[in-house]
Design an enzyme around this catalytic site. Structure first.
Site, PDB file in Angstrom:
ATOM      1  N   HIS A   1       7.414 -11.973   2.509  1.00 45.34           N
ATOM      2  CA  HIS A   1       6.515 -12.884   3.997  1.00 45.34           C
ATOM      3  C   HIS A   1       7.832 -12.639   4.752  1.00 45.34           C
ATOM      4  CE1 HIS A   1       4.191 -14.484   6.539  1.00 45.34           C
ATOM      5  NE2 HIS A   1       4.309 -15.146   5.807  1.00 45.34           N
TER       6      HIS A   1
ATOM      7  N   LYS B   1      11.851  -3.294  -3.145  1.00 42.04           N
ATOM      8  CA  LYS B   1      10.912  -3.038  -2.135  1.00 42.04           C
ATOM      9  C   LYS B   1      12.232  -2.461  -1.184  1.00 42.04           C
ATOM     10  CE  LYS B   1       7.242  -4.262  -3.404  1.00 42.04           C
ATOM     11  NZ  LYS B   1       5.804  -3.055  -3.699  1.00 42.04           N
TER      12      LYS B   1
ATOM     13  N   HIS C   1       2.859  -3.275   5.142  1.00 37.07           N
ATOM     14  CA  HIS C   1       2.231  -4.618   5.775  1.00 37.07           C
ATOM     15  C   HIS C   1       1.096  -4.702   4.911  1.00 37.07           C
ATOM     16  CE1 HIS C   1       0.840  -7.716   8.361  1.00 37.07           C
ATOM     17  NE2 HIS C   1       1.422  -8.093   8.357  1.00 37.07           N
TER      18      HIS C   1
ATOM     19  N   ASP D   1       9.330  -7.093  10.375  1.00 38.55           N
ATOM     20  CA  ASP D   1      11.214  -7.797  10.769  1.00 38.55           C
ATOM     21  C   ASP D   1      11.593  -7.079  10.580  1.00 38.55           C
ATOM     22  OD1 ASP D   1       8.945  -9.226   7.933  1.00 38.55           O
ATOM     23  OD2 ASP D   1       9.695 -10.769   9.719  1.00 38.55           O
TER      24      ASP D   1
ATOM     25  N   ARG E   1       6.554 -19.747  14.627  1.00 35.32           N
ATOM     26  CA  ARG E   1       5.271 -19.095  13.721  1.00 35.32           C
ATOM     27  C   ARG E   1       4.632 -20.716  13.577  1.00 35.32           C
ATOM     28  NH1 ARG E   1       3.020 -15.718  10.566  1.00 35.32           N
ATOM     29  NH2 ARG E   1       3.433 -13.906  12.505  1.00 35.32           N
TER      30      ARG E   1
HETATM   31  C1  SDX Z   1       5.205 -10.159   7.634  1.00 33.63           C
HETATM   32  O1  SDX Z   1       0.214 -11.011   6.586  1.00 33.63           O
HETATM   33  C2  SDX Z   1       0.959 -10.908   7.768  1.00 33.63           C
HETATM   34  O2  SDX Z   1       0.433 -10.468   8.944  1.00 33.63           O
HETATM   35  C3  SDX Z   1       2.496 -10.500   7.280  1.00 33.63           C
HETATM   36  C4  SDX Z   1       3.476 -11.381   8.726  1.00 33.63           C
HETATM   37  C5  SDX Z   1       3.556 -11.910   9.643  1.00 33.63           C
HETATM   38  O3  SDX Z   1       3.159 -11.619  10.796  1.00 33.63           O
HETATM   39  O4  SDX Z   1       2.756 -13.364   8.965  1.00 33.63           O
HETATM   40  O5  SDX Z   1       2.968  -9.426   9.414  1.00 33.63           O
HETATM   41  C6  SDX Z   1       4.779 -11.060   8.024  1.00 33.63           C
HETATM   42  O6  SDX Z   1       5.366 -11.000   5.924  1.00 33.63           O
HETATM   43  C7  SDX Z   1       5.886  -9.172   6.364  1.00 33.63           C
HETATM   44  C8  SDX Z   1       5.913  -8.873   5.994  1.00 33.63           C
HETATM   45  C9  SDX Z   1       7.487  -8.068   5.396  1.00 33.63           C
HETATM   46  N1  SDX Z   1       7.647  -8.256   3.836  1.00 33.63           N
HETATM   47  C10 SDX Z   1       8.602  -6.956   3.424  1.00 33.63           C
HETATM   48  O7  SDX Z   1       9.167  -6.238   4.768  1.00 33.63           O
HETATM   49  C11 SDX Z   1       8.812  -6.740   2.390  1.00 33.63           C
HETATM   50  C12 SDX Z   1       8.747  -5.734   2.251  1.00 33.63           C
HETATM   51  N2  SDX Z   1       7.356  -4.975   2.044  1.00 33.63           N
HETATM   52  C13 SDX Z   1       6.171  -4.913   0.658  1.00 33.63           C
HETATM   53  O8  SDX Z   1       6.430  -6.619  -0.132  1.00 33.63           O
HETATM   54  C14 SDX Z   1       4.746  -5.181   1.166  1.00 33.63           C
HETATM   55  O9  SDX Z   1       4.977  -3.674   1.975  1.00 33.63           O
HETATM   56  C15 SDX Z   1       4.025  -6.133   1.634  1.00 33.63           C
HETATM   57  C16 SDX Z   1       4.159  -7.283   0.861  1.00 33.63           C
HETATM   58  C17 SDX Z   1       4.535  -6.767   2.609  1.00 33.63           C
HETATM   59  C18 SDX Z   1       2.388  -4.939   1.260  1.00 33.63           C
HETATM   60  O10 SDX Z   1       2.146  -4.845   0.424  1.00 33.63           O
HETATM   61  P1  SDX Z   1       0.502  -4.575   0.086  1.00 33.63           P
HETATM   62  O11 SDX Z   1      -0.086  -4.630   1.326  1.00 33.63           O
HETATM   63  O12 SDX Z   1       0.111  -5.714  -1.558  1.00 33.63           O
HETATM   64  O13 SDX Z   1       0.861  -3.447  -1.444  1.00 33.63           O
HETATM   65  P2  SDX Z   1       1.498  -2.855  -2.128  1.00 33.63           P
HETATM   66  O14 SDX Z   1       2.430  -3.717  -2.642  1.00 33.63           O
HETATM   67  O15 SDX Z   1       0.273  -3.027  -2.824  1.00 33.63           O
HETATM   68  O16 SDX Z   1       2.359  -1.255  -1.825  1.00 33.63           O
HETATM   69  C19 SDX Z   1       1.968   0.114  -2.104  1.00 33.63           C
HETATM   70  C20 SDX Z   1       2.276   0.853  -2.305  1.00 33.63           C
HETATM   71  C21 SDX Z   1       3.037   0.328  -3.783  1.00 33.63           C
HETATM   72  O17 SDX Z   1       3.075   1.084  -4.751  1.00 33.63           O
HETATM   73  P3  SDX Z   1       2.589   2.137  -5.401  1.00 33.63           P
HETATM   74  O18 SDX Z   1       2.803   0.858  -6.630  1.00 33.63           O
HETATM   75  O19 SDX Z   1       1.263   2.072  -5.716  1.00 33.63           O
HETATM   76  O20 SDX Z   1       2.901   3.247  -6.533  1.00 33.63           O
HETATM   77  O21 SDX Z   1       3.243   0.538  -1.741  1.00 33.63           O
HETATM   78  C22 SDX Z   1       4.820   0.719  -1.863  1.00 33.63           C
HETATM   79  C23 SDX Z   1       3.991  -0.112  -3.458  1.00 33.63           C
HETATM   80  O22 SDX Z   1       5.122  -0.518  -4.109  1.00 33.63           O
HETATM   81  N3  SDX Z   1       5.234  -0.500  -1.373  1.00 33.63           N
HETATM   82  C24 SDX Z   1       6.667  -0.623  -1.101  1.00 33.63           C
HETATM   83  C25 SDX Z   1       6.871  -0.909   0.219  1.00 33.63           C
HETATM   84  N4  SDX Z   1       5.563  -1.054   0.476  1.00 33.63           N
HETATM   85  C26 SDX Z   1       4.541  -1.378  -0.641  1.00 33.63           C
HETATM   86  N5  SDX Z   1       7.582   0.853  -1.754  1.00 33.63           N
HETATM   87  C27 SDX Z   1       8.773   0.384  -1.535  1.00 33.63           C
HETATM   88  N6  SDX Z   1       9.117  -0.557  -0.448  1.00 33.63           N
HETATM   89  C28 SDX Z   1       8.095  -1.009   0.964  1.00 33.63           C
HETATM   90  N7  SDX Z   1       8.470  -2.217   1.460  1.00 33.63           N
END
Ligand code: SDX
Length: 382
Positions: free
Chosen positions: A228, A261, A267, A318, A343
């Site tokens: 997050h 990740k 997102h 980010d 925030r």
């Molecule tokens: C914020 O919700 C909000 O509005 C949050 C925010 C706000 O303003 O409050 O926008 C702020 O938190 C932005 C997000 C910051 N986090 C990161 O940058 C961390 C890296 N991102 C990931 O951890 C991920 O993208 C999430 C947690 C943000 C979202 O994940 P989801 O929607 O739960 O999707 P998922 O994890 O189920 O991913 C689906 C697939 C997976 O692959 P498989 O297991 O299906 O093979 O996509 C892959 C994931 O592994 N994936 C990634 C990835 N993001 C998704 N793989 C590598 N790197 C990534 N960043």
């Protein structure tokens, strides 16, 4: 209850209605009380947007002047807060410092309340508390960075707007208008984003009629996580690890092989790009030109091209914010506290909306533990 009724991570679940902001992944847009966020970021000071999020309308000149008159006295770090921060280890994570500061403020403000219910306060009291947190958190974050660098505190300047004063208290230099504009945009973009994990945490706590400070402390805990808010700090670690654009491909091969990740990408709601990125990327581009750092832009572009090209996963807010804050001179550990200082507006707007809804948030759970059994067959010392 069937397997498909269970929505792990509440993916796709609409938990309630809010009038504060609208995130629309189909149109890749974000509205704050109906206004497109990119318009607000390009034209408004952050405290005018705070007024909009708290009260539902952009302020008139008189309303903004009145809000500033009430906020300015709270920009300086109160002595009790400075003492609490000074008692923390100088290498404590700044998110723990910020969380402690809000806890101390809450304890001081609610001391003497005859009951927890009385501590919740009235809507007017909570509007004042929200404004006070918005006013004082920059001083907490700025002092935290200076303390870690062994530098003296810098007092606020009432002649500066919020973004400029934040930079002044952190660096002690007359802030450049290019940097002030980029920083102001980032604070507006970070201010609010519907039911993200930290905001929903705050709403759950407020839904029990716990006080506003307790809800903000809970939200800070949620935001700290690298999935997050902690991602903007983590993006900078990725940039430091990679070094320069030429090593992106090899670095990404290794990272993906390790199933890491990639911070700053992906997102839960936006699946074809975060609506805020173009505005923050433009701010980053202005900083790259201002500081003459084309290497930062090259690395940024190379990693986005490589990772999005391979995985179809797009940058989130980010990703441009990390390098932008680095160019402004903030320490990497200060990045997520900057997110808190912005925030806190969205959190407090949602907390007050939840109080008005007066509805406890308590979802169900399915059970997959042992079937019912009884202690009469159990003897501890056999
Ligand atoms: C914020 O919700 C909000 O509005 C949050 C925010 C706000 O303003 O409050 O926008 C702020 O938190 C932005 C997000 C910051 N986090 C990161 O940058 C961390 C890296 N991102 C990931 O951890 C991920 O993208 C999430 C947690 C943000 C979202 O994940 P989801 O929607 O739960 O999707 P998922 O994890 O189920 O991913 C689906 C697939 C997976 O692959 P498989 O297991 O299906 O093979 O996509 C892959 C994931 O592994 N994936 C990634 C990835 N993001 C998704 N793989 C590598 N790197 C990534 N960043």
């Amino acid at each position: 209850m069937t397997e498909q009724d269970i929505r792990k991570g509440l993916v796709g679940v609409v938990a309630d209605v809010t009038a504060i902001s609208k995130v629309n992944p189909e149109t890749n847009s974000l509205l704050y009380r109906g206004y497109p966020v990119q318009e607000l970021a390009a034209t408004q000071p952050v405290d005018a947007v705070a007024h909009l999020l708290w009260h539902g309308e952009l302020p008139t000149g008189d309303q903004l002047a009145e809000q500033r008159r009430r906020a300015r006295p709270h920009r300086a770090l109160p002595p009790e807060l400075r003492e609490a921060i000074d008692r923390m280890p100088v290498d404590a994570h700044p998110m723990d410092e910020v969380r402690t500061a809000v806890s101390v403020l809450g304890a001081l403000d609610t001391a003497g309340a005859a009951s927890v219910l009385e501590a919740v306060g009235t809507p007017e009291r909570n509007r004042e508390r929200s404004l006070r947190l918005f006013a004082v958190l920059p001083a907490v974050v700025a002092y935290g960075q200076r303390r870690r660098r062994g530098l003296e505190i810098i007092e606020p300047r009432d002649d500066l707007d919020d973004a400029a004063n934040f930079l002044w208290m952190t660096f002690g230099e007359e802030p450049d208008p290019v940097v002030v504009d980029a920083f102001n945009r980032s604070l507006i973009l970070y201010a609010e984003h519907s039911f993200n994990a930290s905001t929903f945490t705050a709403r759950v706590i407020a839904s029990t009629l716990s006080d506003l400070y307790s809800a903000v402390v809970g939200a800070i805990g949620a935001l700290k996580g690298p999935l997050h808010g902690g991602a903007n700090e983590a993006v900078m670690h990725v940039f430091d690890e990679i070094g320069d654009a030429a090593t992106v491909e090899a670095w990404l091969d290794r990272a993906l092989a390790e199933k890491r990740k990639i911070m700053g990408f992906g997102h839960r709601v936006y699946k074809r790009g975060d609506s805020r990125v173009p505005t923050m990327k433009a701010a980053l581009d202005a900083l790259v030109a201002h500081y003459d750092r084309p290497d930062v832009a090259e690395l940024y572009d190379a990693l986005e091209r490589e990772f999005t090209g391979r995985k179809g996963i797009y940058p989130n807010l980010d990703y441009p914010s990390g390098p932008a804050y680095n160019l402004m001179g903030f320490d990497t550990v200060t990045f997520t506290p900057l997110f808190v200082a912005a925030r806190v507006v969205g959190w407090t707007a949602h907390i007050m909306e939840q109080y008005a809804a007066n509805a406890l948030i308590r979802p169900l759970s399915a059970y997959d533990g042992p079937a019912e059994r009884h202690v009469d067959g159990y003897v501890a010392d056999e």
